[in-house]
Write an enzyme that holds these catalytic residues in place. Structure first.
Site, PDB file in Angstrom:
ATOM      1  N   CYS A   1       0.917  -1.286  -0.111  1.00  0.00           N
ATOM      2  CA  CYS A   1       0.044   0.118   0.041  1.00  0.00           C
ATOM      3  C   CYS A   1       0.841   1.256  -0.146  1.00  0.00           C
ATOM      4  CB  CYS A   1      -0.962   0.035   1.144  1.00  0.00           C
ATOM      5  SG  CYS A   1      -2.387   1.167   0.901  1.00  0.00           S
TER       6      CYS A   1
ATOM      7  N   HIS B   1      -4.042  -5.368   1.503  1.00  0.00           N
ATOM      8  CA  HIS B   1      -3.748  -5.752   2.671  1.00  0.00           C
ATOM      9  C   HIS B   1      -4.210  -7.233   2.721  1.00  0.00           C
ATOM     10  CE1 HIS B   1      -2.349  -1.720   3.898  1.00  0.00           C
ATOM     11  NE2 HIS B   1      -3.360  -1.357   3.512  1.00  0.00           N
TER      12      HIS B   1
END
Length: 496
Positions: free
Chosen positions: A334, A418
């Site tokens: 991310c 994630h």
């Protein structure tokens, strides 16, 4: 069947509220009670995306699992995500609505309070019991007027309160007494008693203190939870990072895989690394300096709530140069992936405009006003991957090899997903590749089942509640509400 509600407060942040809430949820669910978790307002950079596409605190998602439920936005209607010393993003019912400082936040309190109470009312109408988790300490008297997560919630909803204290930190009896004594009479009346967390040693040595606490406060001690290491995943904030130097295999030898995770100032979703730490033979540690990367077989650049600011920090500390010069596996997740790209254009989060990235991956990032929330699925290394995504940055991949939604160039991988490492087959294949590239003899354990490990830890929390708390008294408290208790004047213990 028991019905009602309970608020689990704590003497401090990280006292064990999340753990006790999850344990009570698992214990009640095993009794056949329809139970749900709730946290009115959570300040955390560890979040999760529900099946309905709402962003909530990661701890509430784990508590929902403890209760045998899919998480929903009502379980955490207000989530605050700090982005700097004074500003936070406000996520309301799973969607970002504003970036505010402390003073601006005060203007939102009426809306947030109304939303939180409506969420709690919906959960109470749907479930037999709702176990609420407080935030920080209920004795933050400077914040009491606008409180919506602790005594403000308890007062509005008529909830009995149990206060958890971490005895391992020391001073737990003073913290219990002081917490109650600082509250105004109407708040004190809702505090039914205490739970001691993380006790080590002989219980009989503790008994005199428990007896005195009962006498001094006129309140029940619901039990003492023993210290058991490594029970909790999905923690809320970086207060717990100091305890997360996790060694699951031998500390040395060619069979060990050493993972260094860069501890960014605004690190987010570091729970991504829980699955790595659960692998036998993997050593995970959090690092803040260039020299700490020297012996790492894999470096992970994790998520960040402030990508550009944390990239500046990497450059100030020398970590950026060390990463650029490093030869060996590097994974960006991310915000970490965004930093590894060639360029970041950010007029949204930092307002910095165009910023050079580290240039280790052929990717360009542009921040968009709307946040992307999703539960993507894909494949990598021939293995299925289910994950979740939470980001404003839109990444354009301009080369390299495909890797999940991102890319790979040589020994550098990047993805915005994630939770990908929680997929056992993918994790094993990725670690085997890392070990080969790092020249290690590490072989991933074929039997490691991360989902089963999480379930086992939630069961262990339920066992702790069942074996070490006065569950009969807890059930009566949930059903009957707060008992009559004495008022403690501030600074003066009750007469003995």
């Amino acid at each position: 069947m028991v019905t009602g509600g309970l608020l689990v407060a704590g003497t401090t942040s990280d006292a064990g509220k999340s753990v006790v809430t999850a344990g009570i949820c698992r214990w009640l669910a095993r009794q056949g009670v329809r139970v749900a978790p709730f946290k009115a307002q959570n300040m955390s950079l560890n979040s999760y995306v529900t099946p309905g596409g709402a962003e909530i605190g990661r701890a509430q998602a784990a508590q929902a699992q403890a209760a045998g439920l899919e998480p929903v936005a009502d379980m955490n209607p207000v989530l605050l995500k700090p982005g700097g010393e004074r500003r936070s993003q406000v996520v309301l019912m799973g969607r970002p609505v504003a970036d505010v400082d402390a003073m601006e936040y005060d203007d939102l309190k009426d809306l947030l309070r109304t939303t939180a109470l409506e969420s709690l009312a919906r959960l109470r109408a749907r479930y037999d019991v709702v176990v609420c988790e407080g935030a920080g300490s209920p004795a933050e008297i400077n914040l009491r007027r606008s409180d919506l997560a602790n005594m403000g919630l308890a007062r509005a909803a008529g909830l009995p309160v149990v206060v958890v204290g971490d005895i391992d930190r020391g001073g737990v009896f003073a913290a219990f007494h002081g917490t109650v004594a600082l509250l105004e009479p109407a708040d004190q009346a809702l505090v039914a008693g205490f739970v001691i967390n993380k006790f080590r040693g002989a219980r009989e040595l503790l008994e005199p203190g428990l007896d005195m606490l009962r006498e001094l406060t006129g309140r029940h001690v619901y039990g003492v939870l023993p210290w058991l290491d490594g029970l909790w995943l999905d923690v809320e904030d970086s207060l717990a990072l100091d305890a997360r130097h996790v060694t699951t295999g031998p500390p040395h030898g060619r069979q060990t895989l050493r993972v260094a995770v860069v501890r960014l100032p605004r690190i987010s979703n570091f729970t991504d690394l829980d699955a790595l730490a659960a692998e036998p033979g993997v050593v995970v540690r959090f690092v803040t300096g260039p020299a700490e990367l020297d012996d790492a077989d894999l470096v992970v650049l994790p998520g960040s709530r402030a990508t550009v600011d944390d990239l500046r920090w990497l450059r100030r500390t020398g970590l950026a140069a060390a990463l650029a010069e490093r030869k060996g596996p590097l994974l960006g997740v991310c915000g970490g992936f965004q930093m590894l790209g060639r360029e970041i254009v950010d007029e949204v989060e930092s307002g910095a405009g165009k910023v050079d990235g580290l240039g280790l991956l052929p990717a360009r990032v542009e921040f968009a006003p709307d946040k992307r929330l999703g539960r993507p699925e894909g494949t990598a290394y021939g293995q299925p991957v289910r994950a979740y995504e939470i980001h404003h940055g839109r990444v354009t991949v301009e080369g390299g090899e495909p890797f999940l939604d991102g890319c790979r160039a040589g020994d550098v991988w990047g993805t915005t997903w994630h939770g990908a490492l929680e997929n056992d087959g993918f994790r094993r294949a990725f670690l085997a590749d890392v070990a080969a590239r790092a020249g290690r003899d590490f072989v991933p354990a074929p039997a490691t089942d991360f989902a089963a490990l999480r379930e086992a830890r939630l069961d262990a929390l339920g066992d702790l509640v069942e074996r070490h708390l006065d569950t009969g008294a807890l059930l009566r408290l949930i059903s009957d509400g707060p008992p009559e208790v004495p008022f403690l004047p501030p600074g003066a213990p009750a007469a003995r």
